[in-house]
Design a protein around this motif. Structure first.
Motif, PDB file in Angstrom:
ATOM      1  N   ASP A 174     -11.262  12.379   7.506  1.00 22.31           N
ATOM      2  CA  ASP A 174     -11.990  12.655   8.854  1.00 22.31           C
ATOM      3  C   ASP A 174     -11.060  11.966   9.836  1.00 22.31           C
ATOM      4  OD1 ASP A 174     -12.363   9.876   8.361  1.00 22.31           O
ATOM      5  OD2 ASP A 174     -14.492  10.199   7.907  1.00 22.31           O
ATOM      6  N   ARG A 175     -10.027  11.471   9.836  1.00 19.36           N
ATOM      7  CA  ARG A 175      -9.099  10.630  10.343  1.00 19.36           C
ATOM      8  C   ARG A 175      -9.807   9.418  11.288  1.00 19.36           C
ATOM      9  NH1 ARG A 175      -6.604  13.908   7.549  1.00 19.36           N
ATOM     10  NH2 ARG A 175      -5.127  15.347   8.382  1.00 19.36           N
ATOM     11  N   LYS A 176     -10.676   8.942  10.617  1.00 20.11           N
ATOM     12  CA  LYS A 176     -11.483   7.734  11.166  1.00 20.11           C
ATOM     13  C   LYS A 176     -11.126   6.520  10.698  1.00 20.11           C
ATOM     14  CE  LYS A 176     -15.510  10.394  12.655  1.00 20.11           C
ATOM     15  NZ  LYS A 176     -16.778  10.660  12.673  1.00 20.11           N
ATOM     16  N   SER A 177     -10.432   6.529   9.382  1.00 21.39           N
ATOM     17  CA  SER A 177     -10.022   5.172   9.092  1.00 21.39           C
ATOM     18  C   SER A 177      -8.499   5.087   8.278  1.00 21.39           C
ATOM     19  CB  SER A 177     -10.981   4.926   7.867  1.00 21.39           C
ATOM     20  OG  SER A 177     -11.018   5.723   6.793  1.00 21.39           O
ATOM     21  N   LEU A 178      -7.822   3.926   8.220  1.00 21.16           N
ATOM     22  CA  LEU A 178      -6.580   3.987   7.530  1.00 21.16           C
ATOM     23  C   LEU A 178      -6.790   2.876   6.531  1.00 21.16           C
ATOM     24  CD1 LEU A 178      -3.475   4.499   7.526  1.00 21.16           C
ATOM     25  CD2 LEU A 178      -3.427   2.671   9.535  1.00 21.16           C
ATOM     26  N   THR A 179      -6.051   3.222   5.120  1.00 16.93           N
ATOM     27  CA  THR A 179      -6.352   2.323   4.101  1.00 16.93           C
ATOM     28  C   THR A 179      -4.737   2.100   3.607  1.00 16.93           C
ATOM     29  OG1 THR A 179      -8.473   2.972   3.401  1.00 16.93           O
ATOM     30  CG2 THR A 179      -7.289   1.651   1.821  1.00 16.93           C
ATOM     31  N   ILE A 180      -4.458   0.758   3.626  1.00 18.15           N
ATOM     32  CA  ILE A 180      -3.223   0.466   3.166  1.00 18.15           C
ATOM     33  C   ILE A 180      -2.985  -0.395   2.283  1.00 18.15           C
ATOM     34  CG2 ILE A 180      -0.996  -0.748   4.059  1.00 18.15           C
ATOM     35  CD1 ILE A 180      -2.427  -0.356   7.078  1.00 18.15           C
ATOM     36  N   MET A 181      -2.304   0.079   1.040  1.00 17.18           N
ATOM     37  CA  MET A 181      -2.363  -0.777  -0.263  1.00 17.18           C
ATOM     38  C   MET A 181      -0.761  -1.010  -0.480  1.00 17.18           C
ATOM     39  SD  MET A 181      -3.620   0.498  -4.156  1.00 17.18           S
ATOM     40  CE  MET A 181      -2.603   1.651  -4.456  1.00 17.18           C
ATOM     41  N   SER A 182      -0.621  -2.320  -0.738  1.00 19.95           N
ATOM     42  CA  SER A 182       0.389  -2.832  -0.976  1.00 19.95           C
ATOM     43  C   SER A 182       0.745  -2.795  -2.443  1.00 19.95           C
ATOM     44  CB  SER A 182       0.771  -4.370  -0.468  1.00 19.95           C
ATOM     45  OG  SER A 182       0.546  -4.360   1.039  1.00 19.95           O
ATOM     46  N   ILE A 183       1.984  -2.551  -3.082  1.00 23.40           N
ATOM     47  CA  ILE A 183       2.191  -2.551  -4.388  1.00 23.40           C
ATOM     48  C   ILE A 183       3.197  -3.446  -4.538  1.00 23.40           C
ATOM     49  CG2 ILE A 183       2.982  -1.262  -6.552  1.00 23.40           C
ATOM     50  CD1 ILE A 183       2.287   1.390  -4.959  1.00 23.40           C
ATOM     51  N   PRO A 184       2.914  -4.812  -5.250  1.00 24.51           N
ATOM     52  CA  PRO A 184       3.955  -5.717  -5.648  1.00 24.51           C
ATOM     53  C   PRO A 184       5.191  -5.255  -6.072  1.00 24.51           C
ATOM     54  CG  PRO A 184       1.837  -6.619  -6.365  1.00 24.51           C
ATOM     55  CD  PRO A 184       1.653  -5.011  -5.995  1.00 24.51           C
ATOM     56  N   ARG A 185       6.323  -5.642  -5.432  1.00 21.95           N
ATOM     57  CA  ARG A 185       7.712  -5.170  -5.880  1.00 21.95           C
ATOM     58  C   ARG A 185       8.112  -5.397  -7.289  1.00 21.95           C
ATOM     59  NH1 ARG A 185      11.720 -10.027  -3.676  1.00 21.95           N
ATOM     60  NH2 ARG A 185      10.480 -11.739  -4.630  1.00 21.95           N
ATOM     61  N   ASP A 186       7.595  -6.367  -7.972  1.00 21.46           N
ATOM     62  CA  ASP A 186       7.881  -6.599  -9.243  1.00 21.46           C
ATOM     63  C   ASP A 186       6.771  -5.843 -10.328  1.00 21.46           C
ATOM     64  OD1 ASP A 186      10.062  -8.009  -8.256  1.00 21.46           O
ATOM     65  OD2 ASP A 186       9.188 -10.067  -8.495  1.00 21.46           O
ATOM     66  N   SER A 187       6.020  -5.301  -9.866  1.00 22.45           N
ATOM     67  CA  SER A 187       4.942  -4.623 -10.634  1.00 22.45           C
ATOM     68  C   SER A 187       5.763  -4.041 -11.994  1.00 22.45           C
ATOM     69  CB  SER A 187       4.100  -3.475 -10.134  1.00 22.45           C
ATOM     70  OG  SER A 187       3.401  -4.277  -9.270  1.00 22.45           O
ATOM     71  N   TRP A 188       5.377  -3.983 -13.201  1.00 22.33           N
ATOM     72  CA  TRP A 188       5.737  -3.388 -14.291  1.00 22.33           C
ATOM     73  C   TRP A 188       5.521  -2.069 -14.653  1.00 22.33           C
ATOM     74  CZ3 TRP A 188      10.409  -5.029 -16.388  1.00 22.33           C
ATOM     75  CH2 TRP A 188      10.675  -4.519 -17.499  1.00 22.33           C
ATOM     76  N   VAL A 189       6.015  -1.151 -14.291  1.00 21.92           N
ATOM     77  CA  VAL A 189       5.569   0.283 -14.613  1.00 21.92           C
ATOM     78  C   VAL A 189       6.574   1.209 -15.032  1.00 21.92           C
ATOM     79  CG1 VAL A 189       4.143  -0.214 -12.341  1.00 21.92           C
ATOM     80  CG2 VAL A 189       6.518   1.067 -12.236  1.00 21.92           C
ATOM     81  N   PRO A 190       5.946   2.561 -15.501  1.00 22.89           N
ATOM     82  CA  PRO A 190       6.939   3.238 -16.110  1.00 22.89           C
ATOM     83  C   PRO A 190       7.663   4.088 -14.926  1.00 22.89           C
ATOM     84  CG  PRO A 190       4.483   3.809 -16.852  1.00 22.89           C
ATOM     85  CD  PRO A 190       4.470   2.614 -15.830  1.00 22.89           C
ATOM     86  N   ILE A 191       9.098   4.253 -15.123  1.00 19.86           N
ATOM     87  CA  ILE A 191       9.906   4.986 -14.041  1.00 19.86           C
ATOM     88  C   ILE A 191      10.468   6.149 -14.627  1.00 19.86           C
ATOM     89  CG2 ILE A 191      11.921   4.681 -12.679  1.00 19.86           C
ATOM     90  CD1 ILE A 191      11.270   1.699 -12.398  1.00 19.86           C
ATOM     91  N   PRO A 192      10.126   7.446 -14.261  1.00 22.68           N
ATOM     92  CA  PRO A 192      10.387   8.621 -14.979  1.00 22.68           C
ATOM     93  C   PRO A 192      12.054   8.479 -15.289  1.00 22.68           C
ATOM     94  CG  PRO A 192       9.030   9.158 -13.151  1.00 22.68           C
ATOM     95  CD  PRO A 192       9.293   7.897 -13.132  1.00 22.68           C
ATOM     96  N   GLY A 193      12.152   8.743 -16.424  1.00 19.76           N
ATOM     97  CA  GLY A 193      13.790   8.689 -16.910  1.00 19.76           C
ATOM     98  C   GLY A 193      14.520   7.480 -17.259  1.00 19.76           C
ATOM     99  N   HIS A 194      13.559   6.376 -17.073  1.00 26.61           N
ATOM    100  CA  HIS A 194      14.263   5.139 -17.192  1.00 26.61           C
ATOM    101  C   HIS A 194      13.467   4.107 -17.952  1.00 26.61           C
ATOM    102  CE1 HIS A 194      17.604   5.837 -14.244  1.00 26.61           C
ATOM    103  NE2 HIS A 194      16.389   6.488 -13.568  1.00 26.61           N
ATOM    104  N   GLY A 195      12.364   4.667 -18.553  1.00 28.95           N
ATOM    105  CA  GLY A 195      11.528   3.603 -19.245  1.00 28.95           C
ATOM    106  C   GLY A 195      10.641   2.842 -18.683  1.00 28.95           C
ATOM    107  N   THR A 196      10.418   1.640 -18.775  1.00 27.07           N
ATOM    108  CA  THR A 196       9.482   0.836 -18.019  1.00 27.07           C
ATOM    109  C   THR A 196      10.415  -0.454 -17.366  1.00 27.07           C
ATOM    110  OG1 THR A 196       7.805   1.091 -19.323  1.00 27.07           O
ATOM    111  CG2 THR A 196       7.597  -0.700 -18.010  1.00 27.07           C
TER     112      THR A 196
END
Length: 390
Positions: free
Chosen positions: A153-175
């Motif tokens: 509805d273009r009436k709000s903006l939500t900004i989610m920061s993702i910590p740079r050191d978050s341990w996550v799966p990376i396609p083709g590279h494991g975790t």
């Protein structure tokens, strides 16, 4: 402040929440991705979070202020932006954005356009974000990772920061740490990684190098920030309390690493706090009524950006016009839900452990364009920027 403690029986991830340390500073120089920045570096890495958000905010003001010569202004601004091509073409099996139907007060059903999701990274400036041709595998990190969503509805903006050191799966590279995705595969791999993590379709991509971003703060006449602890800048110490910070002071505030409660998590909140201060200054001061100052401010933002080909000034303008009701009090700042910090399986890297069930719930609300309502009903669902920041 508490620090991480490795489980004595295993170098891997903690076996329970109890084994996870509270948020702490995360500066292990154990890998390329953890290498400290060069001495004397004054790059505003935390400020990189603000780039597209501030640009959108200013363009909202342009749309509402009726500035003459829009085409001419667009040309000047476009000339300052570096283009990175189309990072989406090589990505298969992407999430799908679907329009949302809402029922208005009069009972009429209205179908909204899909939300607009922008993935914004802050380069660590070992290479210039303004020179995409210099990006090579392993040659850059990203200190700031932010998912910004303009609601349907273009009436709000939500900004989610993702910590740079978050341990996550990376396609083709494991975790690995999430900021490794940009180092290993540039924008495309970073987009893949975030889409896989969140289930949210990314519409646009931006990288910002803000070594000179303090100029924007100075252009605005400073940014008002309440300090919850003293801040030392260039031999001057500012006491606790509310201060009008200039560019150099704001950079120091956002980049301080060792005395910030909560470590990197506290730095994320400081970066968000600075962003909020900038947006308030843009709307509250004479920027909107002074065409010359407005143009100078816009140019300060855009000359530090690298954007995908689809995020043109015209596209930003159209988005700004449709979001002209957006104001600072309709912007939400959150951080991806996390458990705390731990250690990588090899015991060499301090990492951030995301709260996967909570993150899944929050990102589902993102994907379904109901994050605003969800956060209003569940204010503790994700760490949020409060009134005061440590």
């Amino acid at each position: 402040m508490a620090t991480d403690t490795r489980p004595p029986s295993s170098p891997g991830l903690p076996r329970s929440h109890a084994a996870v340390a509270p948020p702490a500073s995360n500066d292990d120089p154990t890998t390329l991705l953890d290498r400290p920045e060069p001495p004397g570096r004054r790059a505003g890495r935390g400020a990189a979070r603000t780039a597209v958000v501030v640009a959108l905010a200013i363009l909202v003001a342009v749309a509402g202020a009726g500035v003459a010569g829009v085409s001419y202004l667009q040309g000047r601004l476009e000339a300052g932006i570096e283009r990175i091509g189309d990072p989406f073409t090589e990505i298969a099996d992407r999430p799908v954005s679907t329009p949302r139907t809402v029922v208005e007060a009069d009972g009429a059903a209205v179908t909204l356009p899909p939300p607009v999701n922008i993935l914004i990274l802050g380069s660590d400036s070992r290479i210039s974000a303004g020179d995409p041709s210099s990006w090579t595998a392993g040659a850059q990190r990203t200190d700031a990772i932010m998912l910004a969503q303009v609601s349907g509805d273009r009436k709000s903006l939500t900004i989610m920061s993702i910590p740079r050191d978050s341990w996550v799966p990376i396609p083709g590279h494991g975790t690995a740490k999430i900021n490794a995705a940009f180092s290993w595969g540039g924008p495309t791999l970073m987009i893949q990684t975030v889409e896989q993590l969140t289930g949210v379709r990314i519409d646009h991509f931006a990288v910002a190098d803000f070594e000179s971003f303090s100029e924007l703060t100075d252009e605005l006449g400073g940014v008002e920030i309440r300090l919850e602890q003293p801040l030392a800048v260039d031999g001057v110490t500012l006491d606790e309390g509310t201060h009008l910070l200039d560019g150099a002071q704001a950079l120091t505030y956002a980049r301080e690493r060792y005395n910030v409660p909560g470590g990197d998590f506290g730095r994320v909140q400081r970066q968000q706090n600075w962003m909020r201060g900038i947006m308030r200054a843009i709307f509250d001061r004479d920027v909107l009524t002074d065409p010359a100052r407005l143009m100078s401010t816009l140019e300060a933002v855009t000359r530090s950006l690298s954007l995908d080909d689809g995020l043109t000034i015209a596209r930003m303008r159209d988005l700004a016009i449709s979001a002209r009701e957006l104001r600072p009090d309709s912007v939400r700042f959150i951080t991806a839900p996390y458990i705390g910090t731990g250690w990588s399986p090899d015991g060499k890297q301090s990492i951030v452990l995301l709260d996967e069930p909570a993150l899944r719930t929050v990102t589902t609300a993102f994907a379904e364009d109901r994050i605003g309502e969800y956060l209003a009903e569940h204010p503790a669902a994700a760490p949020a920027l409060g009134g005061y920041v440590p």
